[in-house]
Write a protein that holds these residues in place. Structure first.
Motif, short mmCIF file in Angstrom:
data_model
loop_
_atom_site.label_atom_id
_atom_site.label_comp_id
_atom_site.label_asym_id
_atom_site.label_seq_id
_atom_site.Cartn_x
_atom_site.Cartn_y
_atom_site.Cartn_z
N MET A 1 0.82 -1.19 0.00
CA MET A 1 0.00 0.00 0.00
C MET A 1 0.87 1.26 0.00
O MET A 1 0.53 2.23 -0.63
CB MET A 1 -0.92 -0.04 1.23
N ALA A 2 1.99 1.20 0.72
CA ALA A 2 2.87 2.37 0.77
C ALA A 2 3.48 2.65 -0.60
O ALA A 2 3.63 3.81 -0.99
CB ALA A 2 3.97 2.16 1.80
N LYS A 3 3.81 1.58 -1.33
CA LYS A 3 4.37 1.77 -2.68
C LYS A 3 3.33 2.39 -3.61
O LYS A 3 3.67 3.20 -4.45
CB LYS A 3 4.86 0.44 -3.25
N LEU A 4 2.08 1.99 -3.44
CA LEU A 4 1.01 2.54 -4.26
C LEU A 4 0.86 4.04 -4.01
O LEU A 4 0.72 4.82 -4.96
CB LEU A 4 -0.30 1.81 -3.98
N LYS A 5 0.90 4.46 -2.76
CA LYS A 5 0.82 5.88 -2.43
C LYS A 5 2.01 6.64 -3.01
O LYS A 5 1.86 7.74 -3.53
CB LYS A 5 0.78 6.09 -0.92
N LYS A 6 3.18 6.04 -2.90
CA LYS A 6 4.40 6.68 -3.41
C LYS A 6 4.30 6.88 -4.92
O LYS A 6 4.54 7.98 -5.42
CB LYS A 6 5.60 5.81 -3.06
N TRP A 7 3.92 5.83 -5.66
CA TRP A 7 3.80 5.94 -7.10
C TRP A 7 2.63 6.83 -7.50
O TRP A 7 2.69 7.52 -8.53
CB TRP A 7 3.68 4.56 -7.73
N GLY A 8 1.58 6.83 -6.73
CA GLY A 8 0.47 7.74 -6.99
C GLY A 8 0.89 9.19 -6.86
O GLY A 8 0.48 10.04 -7.64
N GLY A 9 1.71 9.46 -5.86
CA GLY A 9 2.24 10.82 -5.69
C GLY A 9 3.12 11.24 -6.85
O GLY A 9 3.03 12.37 -7.33
N TYR A 10 3.97 10.31 -7.31
CA TYR A 10 4.81 10.60 -8.47
C TYR A 10 3.95 10.86 -9.71
O TYR A 10 4.24 11.75 -10.51
CB TYR A 10 5.77 9.45 -8.74
N ALA A 11 2.91 10.06 -9.88
CA ALA A 11 2.02 10.23 -11.04
C ALA A 11 1.31 11.59 -10.97
O ALA A 11 1.16 12.27 -11.99
CB ALA A 11 1.01 9.10 -11.10
N LEU A 12 0.90 11.99 -9.78
CA LEU A 12 0.24 13.28 -9.63
C LEU A 12 1.19 14.43 -9.96
O LEU A 12 0.81 15.37 -10.66
CB LEU A 12 -0.30 13.43 -8.20
N ILE A 13 2.42 14.34 -9.48
CA ILE A 13 3.41 15.37 -9.77
C ILE A 13 3.69 15.43 -11.27
O ILE A 13 3.78 16.52 -11.86
CB ILE A 13 4.70 15.12 -8.96
N ALA A 14 3.80 14.27 -11.90
CA ALA A 14 4.04 14.22 -13.34
C ALA A 14 2.87 14.83 -14.11
O ALA A 14 3.07 15.57 -15.07
CB ALA A 14 4.28 12.79 -13.79
N PHE A 15 1.65 14.55 -13.68
CA PHE A 15 0.48 15.10 -14.34
C PHE A 15 0.44 16.62 -14.20
O PHE A 15 0.15 17.33 -15.17
CB PHE A 15 -0.81 14.49 -13.77
N VAL A 16 0.72 17.12 -13.02
CA VAL A 16 0.72 18.57 -12.81
C VAL A 16 1.79 19.23 -13.66
O VAL A 16 1.54 20.27 -14.29
CB VAL A 16 0.91 18.90 -11.31
N ALA A 17 2.97 18.65 -13.71
CA ALA A 17 4.05 19.21 -14.55
C ALA A 17 3.64 19.20 -16.02
O ALA A 17 3.85 20.19 -16.73
CB ALA A 17 5.33 18.42 -14.34
N PHE A 18 3.06 18.10 -16.49
CA PHE A 18 2.60 18.02 -17.87
C PHE A 18 1.54 19.07 -18.16
O PHE A 18 1.58 19.74 -19.19
CB PHE A 18 2.05 16.61 -18.13
N TYR A 19 0.60 19.23 -17.24
CA TYR A 19 -0.48 20.21 -17.41
C TYR A 19 0.08 21.62 -17.46
O TYR A 19 -0.33 22.43 -18.28
CB TYR A 19 -1.49 20.05 -16.27
N LEU A 20 1.03 21.93 -16.58
CA LEU A 20 1.64 23.26 -16.56
C LEU A 20 2.39 23.55 -17.86
O LEU A 20 2.37 24.68 -18.35
CB LEU A 20 2.58 23.41 -15.37
N LEU A 21 3.06 22.56 -18.39
CA LEU A 21 3.86 22.76 -19.60
C LEU A 21 3.01 22.81 -20.87
O LEU A 21 3.35 23.53 -21.80
CB LEU A 21 4.91 21.65 -19.73
#
Length: 54
Positions: A1-21
């Motif tokens: 479960m901790a790995k899922l949260k970690k990867w979910g956080g990375y995915a969210l950061i990547a999505f925000v960066a993509f959206y901003l760019l």
């Protein structure tokens, strides 16, 4: 479960960066809306506290 949260956080950061760019104008509008909401809430809290004080 901790790995899922970690990867979910990375995915969210990547999505925000993509959206901003890719859509900076829309991203700015989202940020302005969020900050406007926070400022409105702070103003309401200020009026509430001032109304409590004599």
């Amino acid at each position: 479960m901790a790995k899922l949260k970690k990867w979910g956080g990375y995915a969210l950061i990547a999505f925000v960066a993509f959206y901003l760019l890719t859509q900076p104008e829309s991203a700015a509008g989202v940020i302005q809306g969020a900050l406007g909401g926070l400022m409105g809430g702070a103003e309401s809290m200020s009026r509430f506290v001032n109304a409590l004080l004599p």
